[in-house]
Design a protein around this motif. Structure first.
Motif, PDB file in Angstrom:
ATOM      1  N   VAL A  63      -8.319   4.921  -1.858  1.00 55.15           N
ATOM      2  CA  VAL A  63      -7.512   3.728  -1.602  1.00 55.15           C
ATOM      3  C   VAL A  63      -8.347   2.695  -0.858  1.00 55.15           C
ATOM      4  O   VAL A  63      -8.857   2.961   0.230  1.00 55.15           O
ATOM      5  CB  VAL A  63      -6.258   4.078  -0.767  1.00 55.15           C
ATOM      6  CG1 VAL A  63      -5.394   2.830  -0.569  1.00 55.15           C
ATOM      7  CG2 VAL A  63      -5.465   5.189  -1.449  1.00 55.15           C
ATOM      8  N   PHE A  65      -9.219   6.540   2.588  1.00 57.87           N
ATOM      9  CA  PHE A  65      -8.709   5.194   2.815  1.00 57.87           C
ATOM     10  C   PHE A  65      -9.818   4.375   3.465  1.00 57.87           C
ATOM     11  O   PHE A  65     -10.405   4.788   4.461  1.00 57.87           O
ATOM     12  CB  PHE A  65      -7.473   5.228   3.714  1.00 57.87           C
ATOM     13  CG  PHE A  65      -6.272   5.845   3.058  1.00 57.87           C
ATOM     14  CD1 PHE A  65      -5.238   5.054   2.575  1.00 57.87           C
ATOM     15  CD2 PHE A  65      -6.181   7.217   2.906  1.00 57.87           C
ATOM     16  CE1 PHE A  65      -4.139   5.616   1.956  1.00 57.87           C
ATOM     17  CE2 PHE A  65      -5.080   7.800   2.293  1.00 57.87           C
ATOM     18  CZ  PHE A  65      -4.056   7.000   1.814  1.00 57.87           C
ATOM     19  N   ALA A 119      -7.985  -0.608   0.954  1.00 61.87           N
ATOM     20  CA  ALA A 119      -6.935  -1.448   1.538  1.00 61.87           C
ATOM     21  C   ALA A 119      -7.455  -2.100   2.808  1.00 61.87           C
ATOM     22  O   ALA A 119      -8.152  -1.467   3.602  1.00 61.87           O
ATOM     23  CB  ALA A 119      -5.692  -0.612   1.850  1.00 61.87           C
ATOM     24  N   LYS A 157      -1.559   1.282   5.874  1.00 59.65           N
ATOM     25  CA  LYS A 157      -1.944   2.510   5.165  1.00 59.65           C
ATOM     26  C   LYS A 157      -1.648   3.782   5.945  1.00 59.65           C
ATOM     27  O   LYS A 157      -1.498   4.847   5.339  1.00 59.65           O
ATOM     28  CB  LYS A 157      -3.416   2.455   4.784  1.00 59.65           C
ATOM     29  CG  LYS A 157      -4.381   2.202   5.931  1.00 59.65           C
ATOM     30  CD  LYS A 157      -5.801   2.030   5.438  1.00 59.65           C
ATOM     31  CE  LYS A 157      -6.739   1.555   6.532  1.00 59.65           C
ATOM     32  NZ  LYS A 157      -6.797   2.441   7.690  1.00 59.65           N
ATOM     33  N   THR A 158      -1.544   3.703   7.283  1.00 62.24           N
ATOM     34  CA  THR A 158      -1.303   4.920   8.071  1.00 62.24           C
ATOM     35  C   THR A 158      -0.039   5.635   7.611  1.00 62.24           C
ATOM     36  O   THR A 158      -0.045   6.843   7.363  1.00 62.24           O
ATOM     37  CB  THR A 158      -1.207   4.581   9.571  1.00 62.24           C
ATOM     38  OG1 THR A 158      -2.439   3.987  10.003  1.00 62.24           O
ATOM     39  CG2 THR A 158      -0.941   5.833  10.386  1.00 62.24           C
ATOM     40  N   VAL A 198       0.749   4.203  -2.834  1.00 68.59           N
ATOM     41  CA  VAL A 198       0.140   5.483  -2.439  1.00 68.59           C
ATOM     42  C   VAL A 198       1.145   6.614  -2.304  1.00 68.59           C
ATOM     43  O   VAL A 198       0.881   7.743  -2.761  1.00 68.59           O
ATOM     44  CB  VAL A 198      -0.640   5.307  -1.114  1.00 68.59           C
ATOM     45  CG1 VAL A 198      -1.143   6.653  -0.605  1.00 68.59           C
ATOM     46  CG2 VAL A 198      -1.800   4.348  -1.318  1.00 68.59           C
ATOM     47  N   SER A 206      -3.138  -3.109   6.758  1.00 71.94           N
ATOM     48  CA  SER A 206      -2.301  -3.182   5.562  1.00 71.94           C
ATOM     49  C   SER A 206      -1.146  -2.189   5.574  1.00 71.94           C
ATOM     50  O   SER A 206      -0.330  -2.184   4.660  1.00 71.94           O
ATOM     51  CB  SER A 206      -3.157  -2.952   4.314  1.00 71.94           C
ATOM     52  OG  SER A 206      -3.776  -1.678   4.364  1.00 71.94           O
ATOM     53  N   ASP A 232      -9.604   8.845   6.877  1.00 75.60           N
ATOM     54  CA  ASP A 232      -9.205   7.474   7.207  1.00 75.60           C
ATOM     55  C   ASP A 232     -10.433   6.684   7.650  1.00 75.60           C
ATOM     56  O   ASP A 232     -11.353   7.244   8.253  1.00 75.60           O
ATOM     57  CB  ASP A 232      -8.149   7.487   8.314  1.00 75.60           C
ATOM     58  CG  ASP A 232      -7.466   6.135   8.476  1.00 75.60           C
ATOM     59  OD1 ASP A 232      -7.527   5.318   7.531  1.00 75.60           O
ATOM     60  OD2 ASP A 232      -6.887   5.886   9.554  1.00 75.60           O
ATOM     61  N   VAL A 271       0.827  -1.199   0.000  1.00 72.41           N
ATOM     62  CA  VAL A 271       0.000   0.000   0.000  1.00 72.41           C
ATOM     63  C   VAL A 271       0.867   1.257   0.000  1.00 72.41           C
ATOM     64  O   VAL A 271       0.528   2.269  -0.625  1.00 72.41           O
ATOM     65  CB  VAL A 271      -0.982  -0.003   1.198  1.00 72.41           C
ATOM     66  CG1 VAL A 271      -0.251   0.109   2.524  1.00 72.41           C
ATOM     67  CG2 VAL A 271      -2.022   1.098   1.059  1.00 72.41           C
ATOM     68  N   GLN A 272       2.015   1.201   0.665  1.00 71.51           N
ATOM     69  CA  GLN A 272       2.920   2.353   0.701  1.00 71.51           C
ATOM     70  C   GLN A 272       3.580   2.573  -0.648  1.00 71.51           C
ATOM     71  O   GLN A 272       3.730   3.718  -1.096  1.00 71.51           O
ATOM     72  CB  GLN A 272       3.963   2.139   1.798  1.00 71.51           C
ATOM     73  CG  GLN A 272       3.357   2.116   3.200  1.00 71.51           C
ATOM     74  CD  GLN A 272       4.225   1.456   4.239  1.00 71.51           C
ATOM     75  OE1 GLN A 272       5.341   1.017   3.941  1.00 71.51           O
ATOM     76  NE2 GLN A 272       3.731   1.345   5.464  1.00 71.51           N
ATOM     77  N   ALA A 331       1.337   5.297   4.802  1.00 69.54           N
ATOM     78  CA  ALA A 331       1.194   5.628   3.388  1.00 69.54           C
ATOM     79  C   ALA A 331       0.738   7.069   3.198  1.00 69.54           C
ATOM     80  O   ALA A 331       1.099   7.722   2.221  1.00 69.54           O
ATOM     81  CB  ALA A 331       0.218   4.666   2.706  1.00 69.54           C
TER      82      ALA A 331
END
Length: 452
Positions: free
Chosen positions: A44, A184, A46, A52-53, A32, A50, A154, A28-29, A55
């Protein structure tokens, strides 16, 4: 270090990432970070856990101008717990990087005036907030959002589920045209997609895995408990191994309390988390769980989406939730960041149709039974259902009735047919239950004879 953590990033941030152990970006990083660095709005999709934070935090922190003391980025989270977790992660990355910028954490449950005073004093460049408190600050003109460079939503589907999109809508209506927007979410329901389309004409759509599929690191078992007592089965599952941290999910606050008291009566040191306990108690409980003071936690779905408790090795769905998507988020509490996890869903035969719906969503279960203190594989329920479908035929008298009624076409004939079929099926179920009872009686008799 991989180039994605170098290209376009300020040296202090690269050093900070190295300090906290980020040497290789995850999927994911990789997808993104370059898009947000290039000021491209994104949607996104995800799965929970995963990564994403970071990201979205990495591009945001990279873009903050520490010499300009106004809000340059806003991140919203649908619960106080999630907002606090984002705040802690952002502070950790700021400290590791040695970058001098201010972060405001705005959420309910804290004195509003005190937050306002602190806000005026620190002049934050990054705001992490729950939707209601964010709207409150914007409407009171504590800060403006028209100059915000990044606006991140988020857990967007949870924001929708909890009814906070209206608050987000009022805030997003005030952001500037040049603001980079990103949402996200584990799932993208139609209502959420329509909302995002209102503000993002052609966003970059990034899908990381299928959020309806359980991570491959999780062993996902389905246990038909039959006529056994559900609480007794739960106790046996919790105590037949040594989970590092077991999370038990129930559908209501009342059921959480009931299970909590039962497990306490069995001598287990157990914690509970649900929306009915006070904010202070909930924070204390989460802190104690993170410190390893509890091995067992019973929770409502608030914890499935609103908390990120590290080290969960076992998840038990004590009952199947009404909203089947919550199964995904519950199970996603374990097996995070590539670590192995185990999930067990308890069910009874009358819930097989709901299991079928979950399987259509992409969730794969291993069908197991509980024998002699261990879980053992058994045939999947489909084989049983297929046999029933093949053998399930109307009695000749019912077939004749259908034909006769079709010819006559009298008013109410369909209702009579359905009623006759219902009675026939009820009779068959009764006979099957009687057969199962006799089989169980024979099994117990054999067991007694073997014990002599």
């Amino acid at each position: 270090m991989n180039n994605i953590f170098q290209d376009g990033l300020r040296p202090e941030l690269v050093t900070g990432l190295q300090k906290i152990g980020f040497t290789k970006p995850i999927e994911v990083q990789e997808a993104v970070i370059p898009k947000l660095l290039a000021n491209t709005s994104c949607v996104v999709q995800a799965a929970t856990g995963s990564g994403k934070t970071h990201a979205f935090l990495i591009p945001i922190i990279n873009a903050i101008n520490i010499d300009q003391h106004y809000v340059q980025a806003v991140i919203t989270a649908p619960s106080r717990e999630l907002a606090d977790q984002l705040y802690q992660v952002a502070k950790s990355l700021r400290q590791a990087s040695g970058l001098d910028f201010a972060i405001a954490h705005l959420a309910g449950g804290t004195d509003r005036q005190r937050q306002m005073d602190r806000f005026a004093q620190t002049k934050p460049q990054l705001v992490i907030a729950t939707p209601g408190r964010l709207l409150d600050f914007v409407e009171k003109k504590i800060f403006a959002v028209d100059q915000v460079k990044y606006f991140i939503i988020d857990e967007a589907d949870m924001t929708l589920d909890l009814g906070f999109l209206t608050d987000i809508d009022k805030v997003m209506a005030k952001v500037g045209k040049e603001t980079v927007l990103a949402a996200f979410s584990a799932t993208i329901p139609v209502k959420l997609a329509n909302f995002l389309r209102k503000y993002m004409a052609k966003p970059e759509e990034i899908i990381i895995d299928n959020p309806a599929v359980i991570a491959p690191t999780i062993k996902n078992d389905l246990l038909d408990i039959g006529s056994r007592d559900r609480k007794a089965v739960l106790y046996q599952l919790l105590t037949m191994g040594q989970p590092y941290l077991a999370l038990v999910f129930a559908n209501t606050k009342q059921k959480v309390d009931e299970i909590y008291r039962y497990l306490q009566d069995q001598g287990l040191k157990v914690a509970r988390i649900h929306g009915g306990i006070t904010e202070r108690e909930r924070r204390r409980t989460v802190r104690q769980v993170e410190q390893g003071q509890f091995q067992y936690v019973v929770a409502s779905d608030l914890a499935a989406r609103g908390l990120d408790i590290a080290g969960v090795s076992l998840v038990i769905n004590y009952e199947i939730p009404k909203d089947l998507e919550f199964v995904i988020h519950r199970i996603g509490r374990t097996g995070r960041n590539g670590l192995p996890g185990h999930a067990i869903t308890l069910m009874r035969e009358e819930e097989l149709n709901r299991i079928g719906e979950l399987e259509k969503m992409g969730i794969h279960f291993d069908f197991v039974d509980l024998k002699r203190g261990e879980l053992v594989p058994r045939k999947h329920h489909h084989s049983r259902e297929d046999r029933r479908a093949a053998n399930k035929k109307l009695d000749p008298k019912l077939i004749g009735m259908v034909k006769k009624q079709k010819r006559k076409r009298k008013p109410g004939y369909k209702k009579k047919i359905r009623e006759a079929i219902r009675r026939d099926e009820a009779q068959k179920r009764k006979l099957e239950q009687r057969h199962q009872a006799r089989a169980e009686k024979r099994r117990r008799k054999r067991k007694r004879e073997q014990g002599r």
